[in-house]
Design an enzyme around this catalytic site. Structure first.
Site, PDB file in Angstrom:
ATOM      1  N   ARG A 159       1.321  -1.201   0.047  1.00  0.00           N
ATOM      2  CA  ARG A 159       0.190   0.075   0.310  1.00  0.00           C
ATOM      3  C   ARG A 159       0.311   1.408   0.309  1.00  0.00           C
ATOM      4  NH1 ARG A 159      -4.562  -2.700   2.492  1.00  0.00           N
ATOM      5  NH2 ARG A 159      -6.658  -1.690   2.555  1.00  0.00           N
ATOM      6  N   ARG A 195      -9.484   6.603   4.682  1.00  0.00           N
ATOM      7  CA  ARG A 195      -9.301   5.135   3.939  1.00  0.00           C
ATOM      8  C   ARG A 195      -8.603   5.172   2.503  1.00  0.00           C
ATOM      9  NH1 ARG A 195     -13.525   1.068   5.201  1.00  0.00           N
ATOM     10  NH2 ARG A 195     -12.674  -0.374   4.255  1.00  0.00           N
TER      11      ARG A 195
END
Ligand code: AMP
Length: 212
Positions: free
Chosen positions: A86, A170
């Site tokens: 990520r 997020r």
């Protein structure tokens, strides 16, 4: 074959990973699932990450790289990296780890979606607590008999971080820290785009076309 499924929260990475596990015997490595397990079983690490996850922020590179290292060192192959890497640091670490264990990364599948669809999917989603089958209030509701279509259990869960506030964080984390990986893997010649907005089977077909 080892692949990464790359996309924002709600893009369908987990759903597609499950199809690949069932259809091709691949091995899903979801750092989100590993972290939720640590949190639920109350380990020291689980306690550290609980708050960060609830807010929708990313946990430290060190923790998630450690989790992936542990899995890769156990051997095997046919890995689907779901929710990892990520960050660029994680991507570099993955390349080093794959070298160390004599594996290579074959494809990075970027799932193309839009933010409206993500919000709709995430706020409507629930999963079977027993087998992980994913449901959606609009497109794939929990059956009327309250039994999972995959395993028959009646233990449906909504993720604590599937709420609008956490989702906003997020998404921002994705655009700031994860989306640069699209350029990174494009430059390495490994990036493949697949439309992620269609029916589950259509998306799976797009992924299969890349893998075959
Ligand atoms: P996911 O199930 O992939 O949506 O992940 C749920 C949450 O776990 C994320 O919002 C992060 O807080 C944390 N997480 C999962 N994977 C990673 C990762 N590779 N790096 C940092 N945090 C992660």
């Amino acid at each position: 074959m080892n692949i990464i499924l790359l996309g924002p929260p709600g893009a369908g990475k987990g759903t597609q990973a499950r199809i690949l596990v069932e259809g091709r015997g691949m091995v899903q490595l979801s750092t989100g699932d590993m972290l939720r397990e640590a949190k639920d079983s109350g380990t020291e690490m689980g306690k550290v990450v609980a708050d960060v996850m609830a807010k929708g922020e990313l946990v430290t590179d060190e923790i998630v790289i450690g989790l992936i290292r542990e899995k890769l060192e156990q051997g095997g192959g046919g890995f689907i990296f779901d929710g990892f890497p990520r960050t660029l640091t994680q991507a570099d670490a993955l390349a080093d780890l794959m070298d160390e264990v004599g594996q290579s990364l074959d494809h990075v599948i970027a799932m193309e979606v839009n933010d409206d669809a993500l919000v709709q999917r995430i706020t409507a989603r629930s999963t079977c607590g027993s087998c992980g089958e994913v449901y959606n209030d609009m497109t794939k509701p929990i059956p009327a008999d309250n039994k999972c279509t995959n395993c028959g259990a009646s233990d449906f869960k909504r993720r604590a971080d599937d709420n609008e506030e956490s989702l906003r964080t997020r998404l921002m984390e994705y655009y700031k820290k994860t989306s640069p990986l699209l350029g990174y893997y494009h430059a390495k010649g490994q990036l493949r785009w697949v439309p992620g907005l269609g029916e589950i089977d259509e998306v799976a077909g797009g992924i299969a076309a890349v893998l075959d």
